[in-house]
Design a protein around this motif. Sequence first.
Motif, PDB file in Angstrom:
ATOM      1  N   LEU A 192       0.808  -1.214   0.000  1.00 15.03           N
ATOM      2  CA  LEU A 192       0.000   0.000   0.000  1.00 15.03           C
ATOM      3  C   LEU A 192       0.843   1.267   0.000  1.00 15.03           C
ATOM      4  N   ALA A 193       2.155   1.120  -0.063  1.00 15.21           N
ATOM      5  CA  ALA A 193       3.036   2.288   0.033  1.00 15.21           C
ATOM      6  C   ALA A 193       4.012   2.325  -1.136  1.00 15.21           C
ATOM      7  N   THR A 194       3.487   2.215  -2.336  1.00 10.74           N
ATOM      8  CA  THR A 194       4.352   2.183  -3.513  1.00 10.74           C
ATOM      9  C   THR A 194       4.959   3.546  -3.836  1.00 10.74           C
ATOM     10  N   GLY A 195       4.477   4.603  -3.183  1.00  8.61           N
ATOM     11  CA  GLY A 195       5.036   5.926  -3.424  1.00  8.61           C
ATOM     12  C   GLY A 195       6.050   6.351  -2.392  1.00  8.61           C
ATOM     13  N   ALA A 196       6.395   5.468  -1.440  1.00  8.49           N
ATOM     14  CA  ALA A 196       7.361   5.799  -0.397  1.00  8.49           C
ATOM     15  C   ALA A 196       8.762   5.923  -0.990  1.00  8.49           C
TER      16      ALA A 196
END
Length: 414
Positions: free
Chosen positions: A98-102
Motif C-alpha cells: 500500500l506504500a508504492t510511493g514511499a
Amino acid sequence: MRMMTALALVLASAPAAYAAGALSNESFIEQVGTKNDATITQKNGNNDQATFQAGKKNSVLTTQTSNLASGKNTSGNVQVGKDNTATTSQTNSAPNALATGAPTTNNSFSAQYGVKNNVIVGQDGGQNTQGTLQVGNKNIAGTAQSNSSITPATASPVGGDNNAFTGQFGNNNKAAVVQTSADGTSFFGDNLPGHSNTSSTMQIGDKNEAATQQTSVGDTAQGPRNVAAAIQVGKGNLETTTQGGNVSGAFGATTAEQIANYTNASFTSQVGTKNVAEVDQENGANTQALFQTGTKNAATINQTTQTFGTGNGANNALTRQVGKNNLVNLNQAMAVPLALGNNNSFISQVGGSNIVNAAQTTGQQASAGNNTQAAIQVGTGNSVQLVQATAANVTNTSFTAQYGMHNTATVSQH
C-alpha cells in the motif's frame, strides 16, 4: 580530473531523466592498467552506476534492480592498486503493497587504495546509504542494509533510514555492519514504525575486528533510533556492538524529549593491542561510552529496558580503562513493566590487573527506578564487586575509590 567529473555527471544525471518521464539506466566505467574487470547489471531503469579502476586485476561486480518508478539505486566504486574486489547488490522496493510511493533510494560508494581489499555491500528496500574507504592491504568490509519502514527520513522526531560508514587504514582489518529497519503492527492494529540506524566504524592499524548490528523494527512498540560509533587504533582489537529492541517510555512533549526516548547511543574507542569490548543495548534511551587504552583490556556492557515499560527507559554507563589486563563487566536492567528508568554507572581504572563486576536492576515498582554506581581504581590488583536491586521505595547509591594495590571491595544492596 576528467574521471571525477564523469562520475559526478553520471550520478547527477538521473533527475533530468526522471523529469522527462524516462526510466533510464546510466553507467560509466573507466579503466587504467591491465586485467581490470567490471561487470554491471541494471534492471528496470532508475539505476546509476560509476566505476573507476587504476592498476591491475581489480574487480567490480554491481547488480542494481529497481522495482518502482519512484525508486532509485545509485552506486560508485573507485579502485587504485591491485587485486581489489568490490561487490554491490541493490534492490529498491516498497515497504508494503500500500506504500508504492514511499521513498526507496539506495546509495552506495566504496573507495579502495592498496592490494587485495574486499568490499561487500547489500542493500534492500530503500532509504539505505553506505560508504566504505579502505587504504592498505587485505582489509575486509561488509555492509548489509534492509529497510521496509515507511517513515520518511525527514520525519520528526526520527526517520526510518539506514546509514553506515566504514574506514579502514592498515592491513588485515575486518568490519561488518548489519542494519534493519521495518514497520510493524500492534495487537490493536496500529502502525508501529521502525526508525533509523546510524553506524560509523574507524579502524587504524592491523588485524582489528569490528561488528555492528542495529535493529529498529516496530513490534510491541516502535523501533528505536540506534546510533553507534567505534574507533580502533592499534593491533588485534575486537569490538562488538548490538542495538535493538523497541522504544520504552512515554514520549516527551518536545522533539528533543521524543528523540531522547527513541535513542540507543553507543561510542567505543580502543587504543593499543588486543583490547576487547562488547556492548549490548536493548530498547530506547540507553547511552554508553567506553574508552580503553593499553593492552588486553576487556569490557562488557549490557543494558536493557522493559519493552512495554512506560518510563523514560534510561540506562547510562561510562567506562574508562588505562593500562593493561583490566576487566569490567556491567549489567543494567529494568525487568518489569512500568519501570520508570534510571540505572547509572561510572567506572574508571588506571593501572593493571584491575577488575570490576557490577550489576544493577530495578523492579517491584513503588515506583521502580534509581540505582547509581561509581568506582575508581588506581594501582594494581584492585577488585570491586557490586550488586544493587531496588524495591519498595527504590534508590541504591554506591561510591567506591581505591588507591594503591591489592585492594578489595564488595557491596550488595537490595
